[in-house]
Each structure stands twice: as structure tokens, then as C-alpha cells.
Design an enzyme around this catalytic site. Structure first.
Site, short mmCIF file in Angstrom:
data_model
loop_
_atom_site.label_atom_id
_atom_site.label_comp_id
_atom_site.label_asym_id
_atom_site.label_seq_id
_atom_site.Cartn_x
_atom_site.Cartn_y
_atom_site.Cartn_z
N LYS A 1 -8.27 1.43 5.51
CA LYS A 1 -7.79 0.36 5.13
C LYS A 1 -6.18 0.33 6.03
O LYS A 1 -5.31 0.83 6.03
CB LYS A 1 -6.66 0.45 3.44
CG LYS A 1 -8.06 0.21 2.56
CD LYS A 1 -6.49 0.48 0.84
CE LYS A 1 -7.28 0.63 -0.13
NZ LYS A 1 -6.31 0.32 -1.45
N ASP B 1 -2.62 -2.70 -8.59
CA ASP B 1 -3.55 -2.75 -8.79
C ASP B 1 -4.22 -1.60 -8.98
O ASP B 1 -3.99 -0.46 -8.38
CB ASP B 1 -4.91 -2.75 -7.36
CG ASP B 1 -4.93 -4.19 -6.98
OD1 ASP B 1 -4.38 -5.11 -7.80
OD2 ASP B 1 -5.41 -4.77 -5.22
N GLU C 1 -2.87 -0.12 -5.54
CA GLU C 1 -1.62 -0.50 -4.92
C GLU C 1 -0.57 -1.76 -5.72
O GLU C 1 -0.98 -1.36 -6.71
CB GLU C 1 -2.40 -2.36 -3.80
CG GLU C 1 -3.16 -1.39 -3.05
CD GLU C 1 -3.57 -2.60 -2.04
OE1 GLU C 1 -2.94 -3.34 -1.92
OE2 GLU C 1 -4.90 -2.70 -1.26
N ARG D 1 -6.77 -6.07 -11.31
CA ARG D 1 -5.23 -7.07 -11.56
C ARG D 1 -4.46 -6.49 -13.36
O ARG D 1 -5.14 -7.24 -13.67
CB ARG D 1 -5.68 -8.04 -10.37
CG ARG D 1 -3.91 -8.23 -10.48
CD ARG D 1 -3.40 -8.26 -9.70
NE ARG D 1 -3.60 -7.91 -8.37
CZ ARG D 1 -3.55 -8.23 -7.67
NH1 ARG D 1 -3.55 -9.47 -7.87
NH2 ARG D 1 -3.71 -7.69 -6.11
N ARG E 1 -16.34 -3.24 -2.17
CA ARG E 1 -14.93 -4.60 -2.65
C ARG E 1 -15.04 -5.22 -3.53
O ARG E 1 -16.23 -6.15 -3.72
CB ARG E 1 -14.89 -4.80 -1.30
CG ARG E 1 -15.04 -4.47 0.01
CD ARG E 1 -14.17 -4.45 1.09
NE ARG E 1 -15.24 -5.82 2.03
CZ ARG E 1 -14.95 -7.12 2.60
NH1 ARG E 1 -13.60 -6.71 3.70
NH2 ARG E 1 -16.01 -7.44 3.11
N LYS F 1 0.93 -1.12 0.02
CA LYS F 1 0.06 0.03 -0.18
C LYS F 1 0.88 1.30 0.39
O LYS F 1 0.46 2.19 -0.49
CB LYS F 1 -1.08 -0.37 1.31
CG LYS F 1 -1.51 -0.94 0.77
CD LYS F 1 -2.78 -1.15 2.42
CE LYS F 1 -3.48 -2.64 1.88
NZ LYS F 1 -3.36 -3.83 1.74
N ARG G 1 -12.02 -6.93 -11.01
CA ARG G 1 -12.19 -7.74 -9.38
C ARG G 1 -13.45 -6.99 -9.58
O ARG G 1 -13.57 -5.25 -8.81
CB ARG G 1 -12.16 -7.72 -8.29
CG ARG G 1 -11.09 -9.13 -8.91
CD ARG G 1 -9.85 -9.16 -9.65
NE ARG G 1 -8.56 -7.01 -8.52
CZ ARG G 1 -7.95 -7.49 -7.71
NH1 ARG G 1 -7.35 -8.60 -7.24
NH2 ARG G 1 -7.26 -6.29 -7.46
N ASN H 1 0.87 -4.86 -5.56
CA ASN H 1 1.29 -6.75 -5.17
C ASN H 1 2.06 -7.41 -5.25
O ASN H 1 2.45 -7.63 -6.54
CB ASN H 1 -0.19 -7.06 -5.42
CG ASN H 1 -1.67 -6.78 -4.72
OD1 ASN H 1 -1.85 -7.03 -3.36
ND2 ASN H 1 -1.72 -5.81 -5.76
#
Length: 313
Positions: free
Chosen positions: A161, A274, A282, A211, A234, A126, A226, A284
Site C-alpha cells: 500500500k 478497518d 487501518e 468499517r 479489494r 496506516k 466492504r 481512519n
């Protein structure tokens, strides 16, 4: 040339093979004739400064009734292994950090570790996105409740978050004037001991949290969106989101190009960005997912692209 490929992962007996990216990597390595070795966190050790691991021979197959077989464990120096796939899921806690220290010793001894253990340690998923301010929405990371509340008041609608979460757990959508905000912050900050991330809410989440996978800085041409379902905001698949593959937009490619040079510099060879709407949220680096869904929808082989890149080096 056949290689020895060791994987550090969560227990393989508990994975869902239809969606597990690590399993896709193992299947591809097996198809290429590489020797697979398996380890979990408790299997790492340092002996007189040398990285060792309790390794088990591993075979995998595409069979939901029995997808793996493990041989007898044997302690071996990790310097004897060609490649380690570091695929332990978050949280990035103290034990995860210690793992990276062991893997860094293996790297110094000549083992290739994907992703680079120093960068796994340094690049919080993050916080790392804040290195690219041209790509993100207004974001604050703080332990101070007053500062976080002022941010909410300024931006009107935000997402809170935890700094070390995954899978959408512990994420809240909050509007200015929400009477639950104080209670949320008390829980998340834990008396000022925990950092909390607050980002301006991005309405385009309704179209999906994309993603985007990068291999050595090159984006796969499709993203996994997503998409939130029902009354859920979410998009995380673990939170009930629906995965749908889509082609990358020009903005997606621009974001990837902004981030890619730093990923390559840091040895982050397999990464998931993301992106919501036009904004990076983000980066990852620990165990990015999405490979199985994109492979199934578009007939590609992302793990194959990754091993092509690894073998080329």
C-alpha cells in the site's frame, strides 16, 4: 441551544448524497436547528496569527436534484464559530497539513474542531494502527526495496500500500516469486523517496473489510463489511466492493476497546477502524465513511449519536 457549525470539506456539489457521511452530519445539524457554514481548503487563512475563513451560509436537504444552497461568502474569525467539522478527504499532503495548522489556531481560540487538528496531523491512518501491535498482522513500513522484498519472502503473500492512499487506490496483492514485484516497488518507492506499507495478506478479506465507527471511543454496534466482488481482492466501495451491515463480533469489540482510550486522549471523536478477519489494518481519522449505509440498513442515526456527544460537552 442552536450552535454555529462550519464544515471543511471537498466540493459539496460533487458528493453522492446517498453515501456521503459528511452530508449525513450536515442533515443532522440542520434538523437540530444549528446554523451551517461551508468552506473548502482555499477558504482558510491566518491574519496576524488568528484563524479566519471565508464562510458561506449553507442549507441542505434530502433531494438528489438539489441538495444544497450556498449564501454569500464572508471572511470571519473562526473563533466566532462553535464547531468545525474537519472532513477534508485524503491525501494528507502538505496543504492538508497547513489546514490543520490553521484549525489548531481556531481551536486555541475556543472553537471545537472535530477531529482534533493536531491528531489529524499526527495520526497517519496506516501508521497509527502500529501503535496497537496486539491487534495487527505483521507489517513493515519502509523505503528500502530489499527490506520489503525480504518481508514478502518471509510471509509468502502480502498486500502493498502507499502510505498516503485512500479508496483502495495503488494497493497490490503480491505472492512470493511474483516477477512483477520489482516493478511494483520501483513505482511505489519512487527511487526511495516514498514510504510503502507491506502487510501479511489476510485471507478473511473475502468476507469483507469491516468499517467499525467509534464516537468518543464508543463503537456503533454494527460494522459495514466492504466485500470484494468478482476477481477483485479489494473490498473498498470505491474499488467496487459491496457494502453489507453486520453486527460487531466479540473480537471487533475487543479491538475497539484496545484503541478507544488513545482515541479519546487524542481528541479523535469520530473514527473508523478497518478490520479484516480478526485484525486491525487501518485507523481512519480524516473523513471516515459508512454512516449512510448503516443508517439505511439498521434504522439508526449515527450522526445523531455524534451530535449528542458533541452537545453533551
Amino acid at each position: 441551544m442552536p450552535l454555529s457549525v462550519a464544515v471543511l470539506m471537498d466540493p459539496i456539489r460533487a458528493i453522492k448524497i446517498a453515501k456521503d457521511t459528511t452530508f449525513a452530519m450536515l442533515l443532522e445539524a440542520s434538523r437540530r436547528g444549528h446554523a451551517l457554514l461551508y468552506m473548502e481548503q482555499g477558504d482558510l487563512a491566518l491574519r496576524n496569527g488568528e484563524a479566519w475563513a471565508r464562510l458561506r451560509p449553507l442549507t441542505v436537504k434530502e433531494d438528489p436534484a438539489g441538495w444544497f444552497t450556498l449564501g454569500e461568502p464572508q471572511w470571519r474569525p473562526l473563533a466566532e464559530v462553535d464547531i468545525v467539522l474537519a472532513r477534508k478527504d485524503p491525501p494528507v499532503d502538505a496543504q492538508f497539513i497547513y489546514d490543520t495548522m490553521v484549525l489548531e489556531r481556531a481551536q486555541r481560540a475556543g472553537c471545537k474542531v472535530v477531529n482534533d487538528p493536531r491528531s489529524l496531523r499526527d495520526c497517519n491512518e496506516k501508521v497509527f494502527s502500529l501503535d496497537f501491535p496486539q491487534c495487527i498482522v505483521p507489517t513493515l513500513v519502509s523505503r528500502d526495496a530489499a527490506e520489503l522484498k525480504a518481508f514478502v519472502a518471509e510471509h509468502g503473500e502480502v498486500v502493498l500500500k502507499p502510505l498516503d492512499g485512500m479508496g483502495g487506490r495503488g494497493i497490490f496483492r503480491v505472492k512470493k516469486g511474483d516477477t512483477n514485484l520489482n516493478s511494483m516497488l520501483e513505482t511505489m518507492l519512487n527511487g526511495g523517496r516514498n514510504f510503502t506499507v507491506v502487510q501479511k495478506y489476510i485471507p478473511e478479506i473475502t468476507a469483507g473489510d469491516k468499517r467499525i465507527l467509534l464516537i468518543d471511543g464508543e463503537p456503533v454496534p454494527y460494522a459495514l463489511a466492504r466485500i470484494p466482488q468478482g476477481d477483485e481482492f479489494r473490498g473498498n466501495l470505491a474499488a467496487g466492493g459491496r457494502g453489507e451491515g453486520i453486527a460487531l463480533s466479540e473480537r471487533d469489540r475487543w479491538i475497539a476497546a484496545q484503541v478507544a482510550p488513545e482515541l479519546v486522549r487524542r481528541g479523535l471523536r469520530f473514527v473508523g477502524l478497518d478490520v479484516i478477519g480478526d485484525y486491525l489494518t487501518e485507523i481512519n481519522v480524516t473523513s471516515p465513511t459508512g454512516v449512510r449505509e448503516l443508517d439505511a440498513q439498521f434504522g439508526i442515526n449515527i450522526a445523531g449519536l455524534m451530535f449528542d456527544a458533541i452537545e453533551a460537552r
